[in-house]
Design an enzyme around this catalytic site. Structure first.
Site, PDB file in Angstrom:
ATOM      1  N   MET A   1      75.870  38.862 -53.963  1.00 27.66           N
ATOM      2  CA  MET A   1      76.639  37.743 -54.476  1.00 27.66           C
ATOM      3  C   MET A   1      76.145  36.470 -53.801  1.00 27.66           C
ATOM      4  SD  MET A   1      78.270  39.864 -56.206  1.00 27.66           S
ATOM      5  CE  MET A   1      77.341  41.354 -55.847  1.00 27.66           C
ATOM      6  N   CYS A   2      76.036  35.400 -54.554  1.00 30.68           N
ATOM      7  CA  CYS A   2      75.423  34.183 -54.018  1.00 30.68           C
ATOM      8  C   CYS A   2      76.142  32.943 -54.535  1.00 30.68           C
ATOM      9  CB  CYS A   2      73.958  34.094 -54.421  1.00 30.68           C
ATOM     10  SG  CYS A   2      72.976  35.564 -54.086  1.00 30.68           S
ATOM     11  N   ASP A   3      75.731  31.793 -54.014  1.00 29.76           N
ATOM     12  CA  ASP A   3      76.184  30.497 -54.512  1.00 29.76           C
ATOM     13  C   ASP A   3      74.982  29.579 -54.594  1.00 29.76           C
ATOM     14  OD1 ASP A   3      79.286  30.610 -54.494  1.00 29.76           O
ATOM     15  OD2 ASP A   3      78.690  31.484 -52.582  1.00 29.76           O
ATOM     16  N   GLU A  87      71.692  33.803 -59.651  1.00 29.38           N
ATOM     17  CA  GLU A  87      72.954  34.502 -59.419  1.00 29.38           C
ATOM     18  C   GLU A  87      72.985  35.772 -60.265  1.00 29.38           C
ATOM     19  OE1 GLU A  87      75.542  33.286 -57.422  1.00 29.38           O
ATOM     20  OE2 GLU A  87      74.182  31.660 -56.877  1.00 29.38           O
TER      21      GLU A  87
END
Length: 453
Positions: A1-3, A87
């Protein structure tokens, strides 16, 4: 999971484009920094993570920040200022067992194109030709997903979102963030020619006027989609950027990536064992929060030079952002092959020892070195922009050498300070109890990494 986040010219203090990303992966998944100069290729093919495709005659200079085991990158940039981050998203379309990972698509675009619009075209063409697919996890080989991207250059930025071969794109105005969920709805600038007809045929919408990409294609009951909390993190990062419209700097983007999505009043008592998937600066805790921010990048895409502020280490709240410059400068690659278990000669693993010591008593142990860390980072920023602001035209060889020395100094000092902070913290006993289950979780991770605290 990323931003992944971006601010274009009308939102930044100096009118440049500023990009940022936290790469969230498994706790023991080493985040590597790799730099490659422009290259003439004799090979006819190139092996990506899972498939082989035709190679091009020349590939451009690239800076890649990536999980050590895969060919592609989580975020990166090239000599022209093209910068991309991705993402994971979950859609109603089937997941292919083999194909190009979203990370492979990014590296291919960085190596082969010069602008954001060119990169968007290449990625969408490769989606059609090769498809996106293959397991995206390090140890979790059942993790399959589609991808969304922020694609930026020195002039503009785009959000590109995909569902298997289908895609839709929106040009960024001001600031824009993405995080593990489809975000484009009815407003878009470019679209796959068959996407709306497909959605109508499948009964996802009734007509073109009724078409809403997110509403039509989000796989709502997917456990990864639910657990990722992408909408909450996107809302948080978007809000934080919008508070600084017209004044955004690399330091502000760094602060967004370090954010834990907690009220200011609770900040002093907060600890990573209370973390959840709603936190941009992500801390792994258990099966409900299995990922951590393993590496971070903030890219300042100035007209004549790019400054890429990278941690090269996990948890930006515990790390130091250090500068790497493009074009023609870069950073020397690690001389040793990256180990999947603890290696004190590798910066990521060295910092991981510091990071995991801090996790057991976050507030007290961060206070041991936070002030010194902040002052050191300010020093790096001051020295960098003192030099960069003097370069008004073409970068000379002397400029390149001086900037290369700034990078080397920053990484060397960071390594030295990390060792000293580990020594200081190792002499202290945890004051606050972080919880039995949390300790057991990290004990298991440390054992797998052969990391003794």
């Amino acid at each position: 999971m990323c931003d992944t986040i971006v601010a274009v010219g009308n939102a930044t203090k100096d009118g440049s484009v500023i990009f940022g990303k936290n790469s969230d992966r498994e706790p023991n998944e080493v985040h590597a920094i790799e730099y490659y100069s422009r290259k003439k290729n004799e090979e006819k093919t190139v092996r990506t993570t899972y498939i082989t495709i035709p190679q091009v005659k020349e590939t451009y200079e690239v800076l890649l920040l990536k999980p050590f085991w895969m060919w592609g990158c989580e975020m990166g940039s090239n000599e022209f200022g093209l910068t991309i981050g991705n993402e994971a998203v979950w859609t109603k379309m089937p997941y292919r067992k083999i194909g190009l990972l979203g990370m492979d698509l990014m590296r291919l675009a960085l190596e082969r194109t010069k602008t954001a619009s060119e990169a968007l075209t290449l990625i969408t063409e490769f989606l059609e030709e090769y498809g996106q697919g293959g397991p995206g996890g390090y140890t979790d080989k059942k993790l399959f997903y589609h991808n969304s991207f922020i694609i930026a250059d020195k002039k503009e930025a785009w959000v590109l979102e995909t569902a298997d071969k289908f895609w839709i794109a929106e040009k960024v105005k001001g600031v824009r963030t993405i995080s593990n969920s489809i975000t484009i709805r009815k407003d878009y600038d470019l679209i796959h020619p068959e996407l709306i007809d497909y959605a109508i045929k499948k009964g996802y919408c009734k007509s073109e006027d009724d078409f809403d990409f997110a509403k039509c294609f989000i796989q709502k009951l997917n456990i990864n989609q639910i657990g990722a909390m992408g909408k909450k993190r996107k809302k948080r990062t978007q809000c934080l950027l919008e508070q600084h419209m017209g004044e955004i700097t690399p330091e502000i983007v760094m602060s967004v990536l370090r954010d834990h999505n907690i009220p200011p009043k609770k900040e002093e008592k907060w600890s990573p064992h209370k973390s959840s998937m709603k936190s941009p600066c992500l801390h792994a805790t258990s099966i409900t929060t299995p990922s951590q921010s393993t590496g971070s990048m903030v890219s300042h895409l100035k007209e004549n030079l790019q400054i890429h502020w990278v941690t090269g280490t996990s948890a930006p709240c515990t790390s130091i952002f250090k500068p790497i410059f493009l074009p023609g400068i870069g950073k020397e690659n690690e001389k040793k092959a990256i180990s999947p278990t603890y290696d004190p000669d590798n910066l990521w693993w060295l910092h991981e020892k510091l990071h995991r010591l801090v996790l057991m008593d976050y507030t007290n142990r961060m206070n041991i070195y936070k002030h010194e860390r902040d002052e050191l980072e300010k020093q790096f920023i001051h020295e960098t922009y003192e030099k960069v602001n003097k370069i008004t035209r073409k970068i000379s060889k002397r400029d390149q050498e001086e900037l290369r020395k700034i990078t080397k100094k920053a990484f060397t000092l960071s390594e030295e300070k990390t060792k000293s902070w580990i020594e200081k913290i190792s002499k202290t006993n945890p004051i606050k109890n972080s919880g039995f289950l949390y300790k057991q979780y990290w004990k298991k991770q440390n054992k797998a990494a052969k990391l003794v605290l």
